[in-house]
Design a protein around this motif. Sequence first.
Motif, PDB file in Angstrom:
ATOM      1  N   MET A  26       0.701  -0.910   0.516  1.00  0.00           N
ATOM      2  CA  MET A  26       0.011   0.471  -0.336  1.00  0.00           C
ATOM      3  C   MET A  26       0.425   1.334   0.226  1.00  0.00           C
ATOM      4  SD  MET A  26      -3.134  -1.430  -0.165  1.00  0.00           S
ATOM      5  CE  MET A  26      -4.339   0.509   0.077  1.00  0.00           C
ATOM      6  N   GLU A  27       2.301   1.344   0.810  1.00  0.00           N
ATOM      7  CA  GLU A  27       2.895   2.168   0.409  1.00  0.00           C
ATOM      8  C   GLU A  27       3.406   2.833  -0.735  1.00  0.00           C
ATOM      9  OE1 GLU A  27       5.506   2.270   3.868  1.00  0.00           O
ATOM     10  OE2 GLU A  27       5.024   1.309   5.258  1.00  0.00           O
ATOM     11  N   TYR A  28       3.880   1.858  -1.377  1.00  0.00           N
ATOM     12  CA  TYR A  28       4.291   1.818  -2.061  1.00  0.00           C
ATOM     13  C   TYR A  28       3.675   2.300  -3.163  1.00  0.00           C
ATOM     14  CZ  TYR A  28       6.649   0.748  -7.206  1.00  0.00           C
ATOM     15  OH  TYR A  28       7.180   1.384  -8.332  1.00  0.00           O
ATOM     16  N   ILE A  29       2.700   1.833  -3.610  1.00  0.00           N
ATOM     17  CA  ILE A  29       1.013   2.793  -4.268  1.00  0.00           C
ATOM     18  C   ILE A  29       0.978   4.268  -3.642  1.00  0.00           C
ATOM     19  CG2 ILE A  29      -1.733   2.558  -4.445  1.00  0.00           C
ATOM     20  CD1 ILE A  29      -1.343  -0.846  -4.394  1.00  0.00           C
ATOM     21  N   GLN A  30       0.875   4.002  -2.735  1.00  0.00           N
ATOM     22  CA  GLN A  30       0.371   5.739  -1.982  1.00  0.00           C
ATOM     23  C   GLN A  30       1.963   6.353  -2.780  1.00  0.00           C
ATOM     24  OE1 GLN A  30      -0.097   5.366   1.846  1.00  0.00           O
ATOM     25  NE2 GLN A  30      -2.292   5.382   2.019  1.00  0.00           N
TER      26      GLN A  30
ATOM     27  N   THR B  51       4.173   6.460  -5.295  1.00  0.00           N
ATOM     28  CA  THR B  51       4.152   6.293  -6.290  1.00  0.00           C
ATOM     29  C   THR B  51       2.808   7.040  -7.832  1.00  0.00           C
ATOM     30  OG1 THR B  51       4.021   4.154  -6.490  1.00  0.00           O
ATOM     31  CG2 THR B  51       6.107   4.654  -6.337  1.00  0.00           C
ATOM     32  N   ASP B  52       2.081   7.352  -6.327  1.00  0.00           N
ATOM     33  CA  ASP B  52       0.816   7.588  -6.703  1.00  0.00           C
ATOM     34  C   ASP B  52       0.180   6.854  -8.003  1.00  0.00           C
ATOM     35  OD1 ASP B  52      -0.829   8.854  -6.610  1.00  0.00           O
ATOM     36  OD2 ASP B  52       0.254  11.323  -8.220  1.00  0.00           O
ATOM     37  N   LEU B  53       0.444   6.214  -7.876  1.00  0.00           N
ATOM     38  CA  LEU B  53      -0.524   4.107  -8.883  1.00  0.00           C
ATOM     39  C   LEU B  53      -1.495   5.174  -9.044  1.00  0.00           C
ATOM     40  CD1 LEU B  53       1.344   1.234  -8.691  1.00  0.00           C
ATOM     41  CD2 LEU B  53       1.870   3.148 -10.007  1.00  0.00           C
ATOM     42  N   LEU B  54      -2.368   5.402  -8.580  1.00  0.00           N
ATOM     43  CA  LEU B  54      -3.674   5.461  -8.565  1.00  0.00           C
ATOM     44  C   LEU B  54      -4.137   6.757  -9.068  1.00  0.00           C
ATOM     45  CD1 LEU B  54      -6.909   4.759  -7.803  1.00  0.00           C
ATOM     46  CD2 LEU B  54      -6.686   6.751  -6.296  1.00  0.00           C
ATOM     47  N   THR B  55      -3.535   8.023  -9.028  1.00  0.00           N
ATOM     48  CA  THR B  55      -3.639   9.092 -10.319  1.00  0.00           C
ATOM     49  C   THR B  55      -2.700   8.332 -11.393  1.00  0.00           C
ATOM     50  OG1 THR B  55      -3.505  10.471  -8.965  1.00  0.00           O
ATOM     51  CG2 THR B  55      -2.758  11.387 -11.124  1.00  0.00           C
ATOM     52  N   HIS B  56      -1.868   7.762 -12.202  1.00  0.00           N
ATOM     53  CA  HIS B  56      -1.373   7.233 -12.732  1.00  0.00           C
ATOM     54  C   HIS B  56      -2.341   6.493 -13.562  1.00  0.00           C
ATOM     55  CE1 HIS B  56       1.407   6.112 -16.124  1.00  0.00           C
ATOM     56  NE2 HIS B  56       1.625   4.861 -15.361  1.00  0.00           N
ATOM     57  N   ALA B  57      -2.902   5.368 -13.212  1.00  0.00           N
ATOM     58  CA  ALA B  57      -3.875   4.489 -13.697  1.00  0.00           C
ATOM     59  C   ALA B  57      -5.167   5.499 -14.183  1.00  0.00           C
ATOM     60  CB  ALA B  57      -4.076   3.832 -12.880  1.00  0.00           C
ATOM     61  N   GLN B  58      -4.946   6.357 -13.566  1.00  0.00           N
ATOM     62  CA  GLN B  58      -6.571   7.060 -13.779  1.00  0.00           C
ATOM     63  C   GLN B  58      -6.599   7.534 -15.096  1.00  0.00           C
ATOM     64  OE1 GLN B  58      -7.345   9.007 -10.098  1.00  0.00           O
ATOM     65  NE2 GLN B  58      -8.841   8.366  -9.863  1.00  0.00           N
ATOM     66  N   SER B  59      -5.378   8.451 -15.275  1.00  0.00           N
ATOM     67  CA  SER B  59      -4.771   8.958 -16.784  1.00  0.00           C
ATOM     68  C   SER B  59      -4.375   8.588 -17.600  1.00  0.00           C
ATOM     69  CB  SER B  59      -3.381   9.828 -15.999  1.00  0.00           C
ATOM     70  OG  SER B  59      -2.463  10.343 -17.213  1.00  0.00           O
ATOM     71  N   VAL B  60      -3.830   7.156 -17.470  1.00  0.00           N
ATOM     72  CA  VAL B  60      -3.425   6.078 -18.603  1.00  0.00           C
ATOM     73  C   VAL B  60      -4.322   5.486 -19.230  1.00  0.00           C
ATOM     74  CG1 VAL B  60      -2.754   4.085 -19.053  1.00  0.00           C
ATOM     75  CG2 VAL B  60      -1.219   5.761 -17.683  1.00  0.00           C
ATOM     76  N   GLY B  61      -5.943   5.183 -18.086  1.00  0.00           N
ATOM     77  CA  GLY B  61      -6.965   4.688 -18.369  1.00  0.00           C
ATOM     78  C   GLY B  61      -8.142   5.100 -19.605  1.00  0.00           C
ATOM     79  N   GLU B  62      -8.139   7.142 -18.580  1.00  0.00           N
ATOM     80  CA  GLU B  62      -8.426   8.212 -19.963  1.00  0.00           C
ATOM     81  C   GLU B  62      -8.220   8.013 -20.595  1.00  0.00           C
ATOM     82  OE1 GLU B  62     -11.671  10.450 -20.605  1.00  0.00           O
ATOM     83  OE2 GLU B  62     -12.095   9.518 -18.425  1.00  0.00           O
TER      84      GLU B  62
END
Length: 84
Positions: A1-5, A7-18
């Motif tokens: 979870m710390e790595y995800i936070q 490296t901001d993977l959530l924002t990256h996934a949202q950006s790439v998905g859009e």
Amino acid sequence: MEYIQDTDLLTHAQSVGEYMRDQLREVTKTTDKLVDVRGRGMFTGAEFTDTEGESGKEPVKRVQNYCYNHGVLVWRAGLLGNVL
């Protein structure tokens, strides 16, 4: 979870998905086989129809095979098997 936070993977996934959905939506302007694009984050659905406006199973199978042969795994979904 710390790595995800960290490296901001959530924002990256949202950006790439859009970006991916935007590119697929551009394709809907040039073909009548891809009729809808939807999703959230990196989870994206692309709904197909065939030339007669039927289920779209055959176009989905062709795209799925093409993707597989080029190293990309996609799966079929939807009640009619017409969504990638």
